[in-house]
Design a protein around this motif. Structure first.
Motif, mmCIF file in Angstrom:
data_model
loop_
_atom_site.group_PDB
_atom_site.id
_atom_site.type_symbol
_atom_site.label_atom_id
_atom_site.label_comp_id
_atom_site.label_asym_id
_atom_site.label_seq_id
_atom_site.Cartn_x
_atom_site.Cartn_y
_atom_site.Cartn_z
ATOM 1 N N ARG A 131 0.839 -1.186 0.000
ATOM 2 C CA ARG A 131 0.000 0.000 0.000
ATOM 3 C C ARG A 131 0.883 1.248 0.000
ATOM 4 O O ARG A 131 2.019 1.212 0.462
ATOM 5 C CB ARG A 131 -0.921 0.021 1.220
ATOM 6 N N LYS A 148 -3.620 5.642 10.848
ATOM 7 C CA LYS A 148 -2.831 5.678 9.614
ATOM 8 C C LYS A 148 -3.193 4.508 8.705
ATOM 9 O O LYS A 148 -3.330 4.669 7.487
ATOM 10 C CB LYS A 148 -1.339 5.667 9.934
ATOM 11 N N GLU A 176 -4.822 4.764 4.983
ATOM 12 C CA GLU A 176 -4.144 4.160 3.835
ATOM 13 C C GLU A 176 -4.995 3.110 3.129
ATOM 14 O O GLU A 176 -4.676 2.707 2.010
ATOM 15 C CB GLU A 176 -2.824 3.529 4.290
ATOM 16 N N SER A 221 2.198 4.605 1.342
ATOM 17 C CA SER A 221 2.267 5.225 2.653
ATOM 18 C C SER A 221 1.709 6.646 2.589
ATOM 19 O O SER A 221 2.000 7.404 1.667
ATOM 20 C CB SER A 221 3.718 5.255 3.150
ATOM 21 N N VAL A 222 0.895 7.000 3.556
ATOM 22 C CA VAL A 222 0.292 8.329 3.635
ATOM 23 C C VAL A 222 0.968 9.099 4.757
ATOM 24 O O VAL A 222 1.065 8.607 5.880
ATOM 25 C CB VAL A 222 -1.231 8.228 3.890
#
Length: 246
Positions: A136, A174, A178, A138-139
């Motif tokens: 995924r 988080k 994401e 990363s934010v």
């Protein structure tokens, strides 16, 4: 090889009793009476420790601190926390710092042995199987509703006011950010956020989700961003519409 269990209990009669009964069930047991000794064993033991039975009220260093230190070091050994404290916030804090299960004192011996067996069974990976982690993006920061989150700075504000969050709450938020708009199972959250077996029987996910809702939702009893999907898990919605309800 017999599973090796570390028992951390300062009440000598109780610690000896737990040790005796675990050994009668064919476990190898090391008994210590304080947190620093337990941490030294976890850090430097020449033999693997497969499970830790950890009392909460220890002299000098609480079980919370011991558990959190172990997890901060990246150790994923299952931890069964024992405590005479029965308040919901005490249990929640235990899960926040990384305990897998929480038992109230006094307890039935059969239940303790059953929980030990369960934790050991589910913490042992099947031969040839490697857990698959999701790829995924990363934010680093996100904004939704009246919430602004800066994950790199470990800062979250609600309505322009900074709010305190535990590392676990922030990591869970988080992960939801994401992975928006899809159903995420409790098993996946245990594996990806708590980094433990998704098969473990624990209320850690539900407890932390409830805490998170109180922070990010205008009304935690009627969430609009963090929805429960019955018998499936949770779905996080960045921009909820009128028809999306709990």
């Amino acid at each position: 090889m017999r599973p090796h269990i570390l028992v951390v209990e300062d009440e000598k009669h109780l610690g000896v009793g737990i040790k005796y009964n675990l050994e009668a069930d064919n476990y190898r047991v090391t008994l210590v009476e304080d947190g620093p000794t337990a941490l030294r064993l976890v850090d430097a033991s020449s033999e693997p420790i497969h499970l830790i039975v950890l009392d909460l009220m220890l002299p000098g260093m609480s079980g919370y601190t011991v558990c959190e230190t172990i997890r901060d070091a990246g150790v994923t050994t299952p931890i069964l926390m024992l405590s005479a404290r029965t308040l919901a916030e005490d249990r929640a804090r235990g899960f926040d710092v990384g305990a897998n299960q929480y038992m109230n004192k006094p307890f039935e011996l059969d239940e303790l042995l059953s929980r030990v067996k369960n934790l050991l069974q589910h913490a042992t990976p099947s031969p040839g199987k490697t857990p698959q982690r999701r790829n995924r993006e990363s934010v680093e920061q996100a904004e939704f509703g009246n919430v602004s989150a800066h994950f790199l700075n470990h800062e979250v504000s609600v309505g322009g006011k900074t709010v305190p969050m535990t590392p676990k709450q922030l990591k869970l938020l988080k992960y939801f950010v994401e992975n928006p708009d899809r159903v995420i199972s409790r098993s996946e959250l245990l594996s990806e956020v708590w980094e433990i077996s998704g098969n473990l029987q624990t209320r850690a996910v539900d407890q932390t989700v409830a805490q998170l809702r109180k922070i990010i939702e205008p009304d935690s009893s009627q969430p609009t961003h963090l929805l429960t999907i019955r018998d499936a898990g949770y779905r996080f919605i960045l921009e909820p519409t009128d028809h999306q309800t709990e």
